[in-house]
Design an enzyme around this catalytic site. Sequence first.
Site, mmCIF file in Angstrom:
data_model
loop_
_atom_site.group_PDB
_atom_site.id
_atom_site.type_symbol
_atom_site.label_atom_id
_atom_site.label_comp_id
_atom_site.label_asym_id
_atom_site.label_seq_id
_atom_site.Cartn_x
_atom_site.Cartn_y
_atom_site.Cartn_z
ATOM 1 N N ASP A 191 10.065 1.438 10.199
ATOM 2 C CA ASP A 191 8.858 0.610 10.306
ATOM 3 C C ASP A 191 9.052 -0.371 11.455
ATOM 4 O OD1 ASP A 191 6.279 -0.518 9.103
ATOM 5 O OD2 ASP A 191 7.578 -2.287 9.144
ATOM 6 N N GLU A 276 5.904 5.246 12.737
ATOM 7 C CA GLU A 276 4.468 5.000 12.729
ATOM 8 C C GLU A 276 3.858 5.380 14.075
ATOM 9 O OE1 GLU A 276 3.569 1.122 10.243
ATOM 10 O OE2 GLU A 276 5.244 0.760 11.597
ATOM 11 N N CYS A 329 2.582 1.206 -2.831
ATOM 12 C CA CYS A 329 3.823 0.946 -3.553
ATOM 13 C C CYS A 329 4.718 2.174 -3.444
ATOM 14 C CB CYS A 329 3.525 0.638 -5.026
ATOM 15 S SG CYS A 329 5.002 0.460 -6.053
ATOM 16 N N CYS A 332 5.345 3.755 -7.277
ATOM 17 C CA CYS A 332 4.331 4.438 -8.078
ATOM 18 C C CYS A 332 3.162 4.959 -7.271
ATOM 19 C CB CYS A 332 3.811 3.514 -9.179
ATOM 20 S SG CYS A 332 2.900 2.076 -8.550
ATOM 21 N N CYS A 349 4.066 -5.163 -7.273
ATOM 22 C CA CYS A 349 3.077 -4.155 -7.650
ATOM 23 C C CYS A 349 2.482 -4.527 -9.015
ATOM 24 C CB CYS A 349 3.713 -2.768 -7.707
ATOM 25 S SG CYS A 349 2.576 -1.472 -8.220
ATOM 26 N N CYS A 352 3.352 -1.154 -11.676
ATOM 27 C CA CYS A 352 4.708 -0.856 -12.170
ATOM 28 C C CYS A 352 5.611 -2.078 -12.161
ATOM 29 C CB CYS A 352 5.335 0.261 -11.346
ATOM 30 S SG CYS A 352 5.659 -0.180 -9.625
ATOM 31 N N ASP A 359 8.192 -4.827 4.877
ATOM 32 C CA ASP A 359 8.647 -3.872 5.883
ATOM 33 C C ASP A 359 9.503 -2.765 5.278
ATOM 34 O OD1 ASP A 359 7.332 -5.396 7.774
ATOM 35 O OD2 ASP A 359 9.094 -6.630 8.203
#
Length: 402
Positions: A191, A276, A329, A332, A349, A352, A359
């Site tokens: 990232d 990315e 997330c 999940c 989250c 979960c 990052d």
Amino acid sequence: MLRTYKFRIYPTREQEEKLAKHFGHTRFVYNFFLNYANIIYRVMERPTYYNEWASVLVKLKKTNKYSWLNEVNSQALQQSLKDLERAFKNFFKKQAGYPKFKKKKFSRQTFRIPQHIQLYIKEDNPKYGCIFVPKFKEGIKVRLHRKLPKDGKIKQATFIKTPTNKYYAAIVFEVQDAEVQNTSTDILGIDLGIKDTITLSDGKKYKMPDLSKYERQIKRLHRRLSRKQRGSKNWEKARLCLAKLYEKIVNIKNDWLHKITHDLVSESQAGKIVVEDLNIKGMVQNHRLARHIHMQSWRRFLELLEYKAKRCGIEVIKANRYYPSSQMCSECGYINKEVKDLSVREWTCPVCGAHHDRDVNAAKNLVRYGLMLSIGREPSEFMPVDSALAAEPERGLRAITG
């Protein structure tokens, strides 16, 4: 495989004058035929290309007005025309803007020679040698700070003069392409960010060296340059100091990027690297972040990573630009749209309960992206629950049921 080795050269006074003629003549030919193409298209409404330009160039050299073009290597002038043709093709493919006229002073100047290049190494001092090209039969002194390829064949050489009045020769060698088979199934997610330039899916973070002190020096030198009379000796001294500082910043960034990319491809032991596909041109439209984005050199990092990974047999995958790696997330698959706010560096989250570093979570989701491609899934639909990923708990991926 083609590999480029860039060496610094040390021309004599006479050789500097010859190099200046080559720089000037190739720049003139480029600008002349760019103007020629513009006029022909405006008057006759038809495009022109290399073959027509080359025939006109031959006629120009036979006239008294432009006979001085014969002073330099003719192939260097032809290569300038090929560069212009490539610029037009990139424009028509919408890969670049319309070709611009080249400036004469205080910018990077180059010319390229495609053949008849010889490089000799001194026996008493192998760190130095001489490069021989047409119009430079006496040879130009060159410092060989890197080992040359044993069975490499010289394809072309580009001579460069930097704004700091330094000379370089970028020599392209054709070497045997060594096939490297990488059987690793591991996937590494990377990232890119501003606070931390590089964040890996294993939690490691790399930050660009602090260059803020050089920014203050740049402002001071720009003010000093603005007070000088343009063209005077003191103005040239101030311009040279400013150019050297810019060059130092570029060297620091390039050194850091080369070391980081080398470590990533040699120590990660991954078979695939997922990064990315950033819309950098669109991101810099945000004037609050533009300066910080430019300082990170994301595009340069991706260029270095791709060619070094290819040498090691590692596949580099660019994730879909609209893949919500930061919002999803990694545990999940829940998409939290509140994370669009860049000020949110950590979040929990609500489904979960997993706590995420922004990052690191994005890098893990890039691993998820690569995993979906490896099992034959196209990650075009982003669902909170993915049964295909839930079926592989050994990779650390689980999904919500019910």
